[in-house]
Design a protein around this motif. Sequence first.
Motif, short mmCIF file in Angstrom:
data_model
loop_
_atom_site.label_atom_id
_atom_site.label_comp_id
_atom_site.label_asym_id
_atom_site.label_seq_id
_atom_site.Cartn_x
_atom_site.Cartn_y
_atom_site.Cartn_z
N MET A 93 0.88 -1.17 0.07
CA MET A 93 -0.10 -0.12 -0.10
C MET A 93 0.94 1.15 0.04
O MET A 93 1.96 1.24 0.72
CB MET A 93 -0.81 -0.14 1.16
N GLN A 94 0.55 2.08 -0.94
CA GLN A 94 1.29 3.41 -0.90
C GLN A 94 0.42 4.63 -0.57
O GLN A 94 -1.02 4.44 -0.65
CB GLN A 94 2.20 3.53 -1.96
N THR A 95 0.88 6.04 -0.37
CA THR A 95 0.06 7.07 -0.19
C THR A 95 0.09 7.93 -1.62
O THR A 95 1.29 7.83 -1.98
CB THR A 95 0.55 8.04 0.86
N LEU A 96 -0.93 8.33 -1.83
CA LEU A 96 -0.87 9.34 -3.27
C LEU A 96 -0.15 10.65 -2.90
O LEU A 96 -0.09 11.11 -1.71
CB LEU A 96 -2.47 9.41 -3.71
N LYS A 97 0.28 11.22 -4.00
CA LYS A 97 0.95 12.56 -3.82
C LYS A 97 -0.01 13.37 -3.43
O LYS A 97 -1.18 13.47 -3.93
CB LYS A 97 1.37 12.75 -5.39
N LEU A 154 -3.20 4.30 -1.28
CA LEU A 154 -3.75 3.71 -2.41
C LEU A 154 -3.30 2.33 -2.51
O LEU A 154 -2.16 1.78 -2.19
CB LEU A 154 -3.00 4.55 -3.50
N THR A 155 -4.19 1.46 -2.81
CA THR A 155 -3.99 0.05 -3.12
C THR A 155 -4.08 -0.41 -4.67
O THR A 155 -4.91 0.17 -5.31
CB THR A 155 -5.10 -0.74 -2.44
N ILE A 156 -3.14 -0.99 -5.10
CA ILE A 156 -3.08 -1.47 -6.42
C ILE A 156 -3.43 -3.01 -6.15
O ILE A 156 -2.47 -3.68 -5.45
CB ILE A 156 -1.75 -1.32 -7.22
N ARG A 157 -4.30 -3.64 -6.77
CA ARG A 157 -4.39 -4.86 -6.95
C ARG A 157 -5.21 -5.71 -8.03
O ARG A 157 -5.52 -4.82 -8.79
CB ARG A 157 -5.43 -5.25 -5.31
N GLN A 196 -7.22 1.49 -5.91
CA GLN A 196 -8.37 1.55 -5.15
C GLN A 196 -8.07 2.81 -3.90
O GLN A 196 -6.82 2.50 -3.47
CB GLN A 196 -8.70 0.58 -4.41
N GLU A 197 -8.52 3.49 -3.59
CA GLU A 197 -8.56 4.73 -2.62
C GLU A 197 -9.65 4.81 -1.70
O GLU A 197 -10.85 4.66 -2.04
CB GLU A 197 -8.39 5.92 -3.33
N LEU A 212 -13.00 2.96 -6.74
CA LEU A 212 -11.85 2.55 -7.63
C LEU A 212 -11.53 3.92 -8.19
O LEU A 212 -12.45 4.67 -8.84
CB LEU A 212 -12.55 1.63 -8.63
N ILE A 213 -10.26 4.29 -8.50
CA ILE A 213 -9.87 5.53 -9.15
C ILE A 213 -9.10 5.16 -10.39
O ILE A 213 -8.51 6.23 -11.21
CB ILE A 213 -9.14 6.40 -8.08
N GLY A 214 -8.96 4.23 -10.74
CA GLY A 214 -8.03 3.64 -11.83
C GLY A 214 -8.00 2.18 -12.24
O GLY A 214 -8.34 1.41 -11.40
N PHE A 215 -7.85 1.90 -13.62
CA PHE A 215 -7.58 0.59 -13.91
C PHE A 215 -6.47 0.50 -14.79
O PHE A 215 -6.07 1.46 -15.58
CB PHE A 215 -8.99 0.18 -14.59
#
Length: 177
Positions: A1-5, A11-14, A71-72, A76-79
Amino acid sequence: MQTLKNTPTPLTIRKAQEPDAELLLELRKTIFTESVFMLWEASEFQSTVLEEQQRISRLNSQSNSRCFVAQEGSELIGFLNAMGGQVNRQKHATTLALGVRKSHWRKGVGSALISAALAWSKEVHLRRIELTVHTTNVNALKLYEGVGFSVEGIRRSSLFVDDRYVDEFLMAVINEI
């Protein structure tokens, strides 16, 4: 998990799952409305939840394909779809399609999705990862070049957007496998 700028939100990418289909479908519709840089026009995208479930299942069941989501919180914010070749001579390669909600542009979401896809491509021993991008999409070009993609050529008049023909760059990363 990382934090957005510029935000404390994690932010989770899965890997997408079939239960994500309804949210992913809505995300895609939103992104197709917000950006002229996507292949689909919002009005022509008519996929159903069942079709989205099938797309997720199909992509995740093939060794050279994958459906990732950003995912935030619960949103869902991106794919990123990685779509691998179907014939033996193309199974070493995958083509990426990336979309990020406009409210999250330039916050690291695209970079995180691409990084996850590149890491996955090495895990499954893919040699070639490619994508196309409008030649005028300066932010995307910077992103892709920043993570190692190189321009291989120009696809002249490959798209017709807003009553004009648009060129695309063909870009790729070649993994050492």
